[in-house]
Design a protein around this motif. Structure first.
Motif, PDB file in Angstrom:
ATOM      1  N   ARG A 266     -37.196 -21.146  21.240  1.00  0.00           N
ATOM      2  CA  ARG A 266     -36.719 -19.930  21.601  1.00  0.00           C
ATOM      3  C   ARG A 266     -36.051 -19.952  22.843  1.00  0.00           C
ATOM      4  NH1 ARG A 266     -40.091 -15.142  23.796  1.00  0.00           N
ATOM      5  NH2 ARG A 266     -41.481 -16.123  24.820  1.00  0.00           N
ATOM      6  N   ALA A 267     -35.262 -18.832  23.419  1.00  0.00           N
ATOM      7  CA  ALA A 267     -34.632 -18.767  24.623  1.00  0.00           C
ATOM      8  C   ALA A 267     -35.740 -17.844  25.314  1.00  0.00           C
ATOM      9  CB  ALA A 267     -33.174 -18.081  24.497  1.00  0.00           C
ATOM     10  N   ALA A 268     -35.984 -18.445  26.730  1.00  0.00           N
ATOM     11  CA  ALA A 268     -36.871 -17.620  27.421  1.00  0.00           C
ATOM     12  C   ALA A 268     -35.810 -17.640  29.161  1.00  0.00           C
ATOM     13  CB  ALA A 268     -38.039 -18.241  27.606  1.00  0.00           C
ATOM     14  N   ASP A 269     -36.609 -16.685  29.726  1.00  0.00           N
ATOM     15  CA  ASP A 269     -36.014 -16.741  30.997  1.00  0.00           C
ATOM     16  C   ASP A 269     -34.482 -16.474  31.136  1.00  0.00           C
ATOM     17  OD1 ASP A 269     -38.731 -17.077  31.939  1.00  0.00           O
ATOM     18  OD2 ASP A 269     -38.614 -19.130  31.750  1.00  0.00           O
ATOM     19  N   ALA A 270     -33.956 -15.696  30.197  1.00  0.00           N
ATOM     20  CA  ALA A 270     -32.635 -15.595  30.352  1.00  0.00           C
ATOM     21  C   ALA A 270     -31.878 -14.742  31.425  1.00  0.00           C
ATOM     22  CB  ALA A 270     -32.160 -15.066  29.031  1.00  0.00           C
TER      23      ALA A 270
ATOM     24  N   VAL B  24     -29.225 -20.127  19.695  1.00  0.00           N
ATOM     25  CA  VAL B  24     -30.296 -20.953  19.542  1.00  0.00           C
ATOM     26  C   VAL B  24     -30.979 -20.727  18.169  1.00  0.00           C
ATOM     27  CG1 VAL B  24     -32.580 -21.102  20.397  1.00  0.00           C
ATOM     28  CG2 VAL B  24     -30.786 -20.461  22.001  1.00  0.00           C
ATOM     29  N   ASP B  25     -30.976 -21.888  17.598  1.00  0.00           N
ATOM     30  CA  ASP B  25     -31.520 -22.047  16.195  1.00  0.00           C
ATOM     31  C   ASP B  25     -32.448 -23.073  15.846  1.00  0.00           C
ATOM     32  OD1 ASP B  25     -31.284 -21.359  13.094  1.00  0.00           O
ATOM     33  OD2 ASP B  25     -30.238 -23.302  13.136  1.00  0.00           O
ATOM     34  N   ASP B  26     -33.677 -22.532  15.802  1.00  0.00           N
ATOM     35  CA  ASP B  26     -34.863 -23.707  15.416  1.00  0.00           C
ATOM     36  C   ASP B  26     -34.883 -24.697  16.515  1.00  0.00           C
ATOM     37  OD1 ASP B  26     -35.337 -22.268  13.317  1.00  0.00           O
ATOM     38  OD2 ASP B  26     -34.488 -23.469  11.839  1.00  0.00           O
TER      39      ASP B  26
ATOM     40  N   PRO C 142     -37.998 -28.379  24.225  1.00  0.00           N
ATOM     41  CA  PRO C 142     -38.596 -27.472  25.116  1.00  0.00           C
ATOM     42  C   PRO C 142     -38.369 -27.833  26.544  1.00  0.00           C
ATOM     43  CG  PRO C 142     -40.134 -28.209  23.413  1.00  0.00           C
ATOM     44  CD  PRO C 142     -39.050 -29.051  23.304  1.00  0.00           C
ATOM     45  N   GLY C 143     -38.008 -26.892  27.542  1.00  0.00           N
ATOM     46  CA  GLY C 143     -37.824 -27.064  28.720  1.00  0.00           C
ATOM     47  C   GLY C 143     -36.135 -27.385  29.293  1.00  0.00           C
ATOM     48  N   ASP C 144     -35.651 -27.471  28.111  1.00  0.00           N
ATOM     49  CA  ASP C 144     -34.129 -27.482  28.182  1.00  0.00           C
ATOM     50  C   ASP C 144     -33.627 -26.302  29.080  1.00  0.00           C
ATOM     51  OD1 ASP C 144     -34.089 -29.917  27.348  1.00  0.00           O
ATOM     52  OD2 ASP C 144     -33.047 -29.615  25.553  1.00  0.00           O
ATOM     53  N   VAL C 145     -32.761 -26.656  29.964  1.00  0.00           N
ATOM     54  CA  VAL C 145     -31.877 -25.402  30.433  1.00  0.00           C
ATOM     55  C   VAL C 145     -30.484 -25.363  29.932  1.00  0.00           C
ATOM     56  CG1 VAL C 145     -31.340 -24.099  32.403  1.00  0.00           C
ATOM     57  CG2 VAL C 145     -33.564 -25.180  32.172  1.00  0.00           C
TER      58      VAL C 145
ATOM     59  N   THR D 119     -19.228 -16.105  36.887  1.00  0.00           N
ATOM     60  CA  THR D 119     -20.339 -15.919  35.947  1.00  0.00           C
ATOM     61  C   THR D 119     -20.987 -16.679  35.426  1.00  0.00           C
ATOM     62  OG1 THR D 119     -18.868 -13.898  35.102  1.00  0.00           O
ATOM     63  CG2 THR D 119     -20.585 -14.495  33.795  1.00  0.00           C
ATOM     64  N   VAL D 120     -22.568 -16.618  35.636  1.00  0.00           N
ATOM     65  CA  VAL D 120     -23.456 -17.370  35.190  1.00  0.00           C
ATOM     66  C   VAL D 120     -24.522 -16.990  34.263  1.00  0.00           C
ATOM     67  CG1 VAL D 120     -25.350 -18.957  35.882  1.00  0.00           C
ATOM     68  CG2 VAL D 120     -23.052 -18.695  37.316  1.00  0.00           C
ATOM     69  N   VAL D 121     -24.506 -17.697  32.983  1.00  0.00           N
ATOM     70  CA  VAL D 121     -25.580 -17.326  32.169  1.00  0.00           C
ATOM     71  C   VAL D 121     -26.764 -18.384  31.843  1.00  0.00           C
ATOM     72  CG1 VAL D 121     -26.177 -16.834  29.841  1.00  0.00           C
ATOM     73  CG2 VAL D 121     -24.463 -15.744  30.917  1.00  0.00           C
ATOM     74  N   LEU D 122     -27.929 -18.292  32.224  1.00  0.00           N
ATOM     75  CA  LEU D 122     -28.776 -19.470  32.282  1.00  0.00           C
ATOM     76  C   LEU D 122     -29.827 -19.166  31.354  1.00  0.00           C
ATOM     77  CD1 LEU D 122     -29.023 -20.404  36.065  1.00  0.00           C
ATOM     78  CD2 LEU D 122     -28.422 -21.943  34.449  1.00  0.00           C
ATOM     79  N   PHE D 123     -30.466 -19.995  30.398  1.00  0.00           N
ATOM     80  CA  PHE D 123     -31.796 -19.604  29.685  1.00  0.00           C
ATOM     81  C   PHE D 123     -32.200 -20.857  29.528  1.00  0.00           C
ATOM     82  CE2 PHE D 123     -28.356 -20.115  26.633  1.00  0.00           C
ATOM     83  CZ  PHE D 123     -28.944 -20.902  25.634  1.00  0.00           C
ATOM     84  N   ARG D 124     -33.701 -20.929  29.447  1.00  0.00           N
ATOM     85  CA  ARG D 124     -34.653 -21.871  29.012  1.00  0.00           C
ATOM     86  C   ARG D 124     -35.172 -21.986  27.955  1.00  0.00           C
ATOM     87  NH1 ARG D 124     -36.834 -23.995  33.677  1.00  0.00           N
ATOM     88  NH2 ARG D 124     -36.825 -22.022  34.591  1.00  0.00           N
ATOM     89  N   LEU D 125     -35.314 -22.930  27.040  1.00  0.00           N
ATOM     90  CA  LEU D 125     -35.917 -23.147  25.906  1.00  0.00           C
ATOM     91  C   LEU D 125     -37.531 -23.613  25.865  1.00  0.00           C
ATOM     92  CD1 LEU D 125     -33.015 -25.134  24.054  1.00  0.00           C
ATOM     93  CD2 LEU D 125     -33.277 -22.576  24.110  1.00  0.00           C
ATOM     94  N   GLU D 126     -38.059 -22.747  25.127  1.00  0.00           N
ATOM     95  CA  GLU D 126     -39.604 -23.057  25.001  1.00  0.00           C
ATOM     96  C   GLU D 126     -39.930 -23.165  23.404  1.00  0.00           C
ATOM     97  OE1 GLU D 126     -41.293 -19.898  26.999  1.00  0.00           O
ATOM     98  OE2 GLU D 126     -41.557 -18.580  25.167  1.00  0.00           O
TER      99      GLU D 126
END
Length: 345
Positions: A4-8, A102-104, A179-182, A230-237
């Protein structure tokens, strides 16, 4: 494995050489979007906003993630095209668009134009999209080197966008994720000003995505800020395997029911925090500044100010937009002070 996407984080800045910001963005897990509008008389702003609004209504339930994203992009193209035909002052308006889903254990990408998506993993940066631009086409044909393309006088000419034509070709890809990918989505106001290597260095030097987003925008501005940024960042966990996901779903349901049925819900109605919305505007939210598993928010928008976060001095921004819980009067007073210019650096 389910991710899932975290820290968006979603931030936008007008830059140093433009009067208006024609970029728009959307960040609501599991969907993230950046759009960079084009056209005079604020037409670009209208086009990019229409593209984002198409995603605000949600993605369809049929098809795989790539197909679902492409369906929304084509619908947005139709809306922009019809608006440009109906309004002579906005004839020919258009927008780029890069979206991630983000899908699975995968991230699906839909892309039109020269905004970009990147994967930052283990200190390396990988571009996930190909620019639909004149110079990028020449690079792919071997007519230009990457270095020549970066300085080419026609580097801003794009060959594909939403809006100019009744139909649009949408590029889609799906990438395996860990996990951990940004994931970074950005308009070309970032990548036209700083190199990919410098983007990599800045992401590597900031564990906090909020700080990384600020650093990217600041560096683009220091390099000249010729365009909106414009910047959108999210981390996967990792959420867990199927059984773990079911457990967390049950847990989320219990929490929501507890909040709705008990004192927690009543308490949340008395708590507020100040942050930014998807367009980078200072916003008051009511509730708790957290998302349950699968992106279920424990807050709602209470008031959207007229203050872009980018206008707040960097030294104060982190102190003011820190999502600390406040009373209604405290949050309202803070935002009023911002709107009336009473908060100094």
């Amino acid at each position: 494995m389910i991710l899932r996407a975290a820290d968006a984080i979603c931030k936008t800045d007008t830059g140093r050489q433009r009067r208006d910001n024609e970029d728009s963005a959307f960040a609501r897990a599991p969907v993230f979007v950046v759009a960079d509008g084009m056209g005079g008389a604020q037409a670009g702003e209208v086009a990019s906003r229409l593209a984002i609004e198409a995603f605000e209504h949600g993605v369809p339930g049929d098809g795989n993630p790539e197909e679902r994203l492409a369906t929304v992009v084509r619908a947005a193209n139709h809306q922009i095209y019809e608006r440009s035909r109906a309004d002579r002052g906005r004839a020919g308006m258009g927008t780029t668009l890069t979206a991630a889903y983000v899908d699975d254990a995968h991230v699906a990408i839909a892309h039109v134009g020269d905004s970009r998506a990147y994967l930052f993993r283990d200190g390396t940066l990988q571009r996930l999209t190909q620019d639909h631009s004149l110079v990028d086409e020449l690079v792919r044909r071997g007519k230009l080197t990457e270095e020549q393309a970066a300085e080419h006088p026609q580097r801003s000419i794009i060959t594909r966008a939403l809006g100019p034509e009744p139909d649009v070709e949408v590029d889609t890809w799906t990438y395996p994720a860990r996990p951990g990918d940004v994931i970074l989505l950005c308009s070309d106001g970032l990548t036209s000003m700083i190199s990919e290597e410098r983007v990599r260095e800045l992401l590597a030097s900031h564990d906090n995505l909020d700080g990384a987003a600020d650093a990217l925008i600041d560096e683009a501005n220091e390099a000249g800020g010729r365009d909106n940024i414009t910047v959108v960042l999210f981390r996967l966990e990792e959420v867990g395997d199927e059984d773990g996901a079911n457990d967390k779903t049950i847990l989320a349901t219990v929490i929501v029911l507890a909040l709705i049925g008990g004192a927690g819900y009543l308490a949340s109605r008395q708590l507020y925090f100040v942050g930014t919305n998807a367009q980078g505007i200072v916003t008051i939210y009511r509730g708790f500044p957290y998302d349950l598993p699968f992106g279920v928010p424990l807050y709602e928008t209470y008031y959207v100010s007229g203050v872009p976060a980018s206008t707040i001095p960097a030294a104060r921004r982190g102190q003011l937009l820190n999502n600390n819980l406040r009373s209604q009067s405290d949050a309202t007073s803070l935002v009023m002070d911002l709107e009336q210019g009473r908060i100094s650096p």
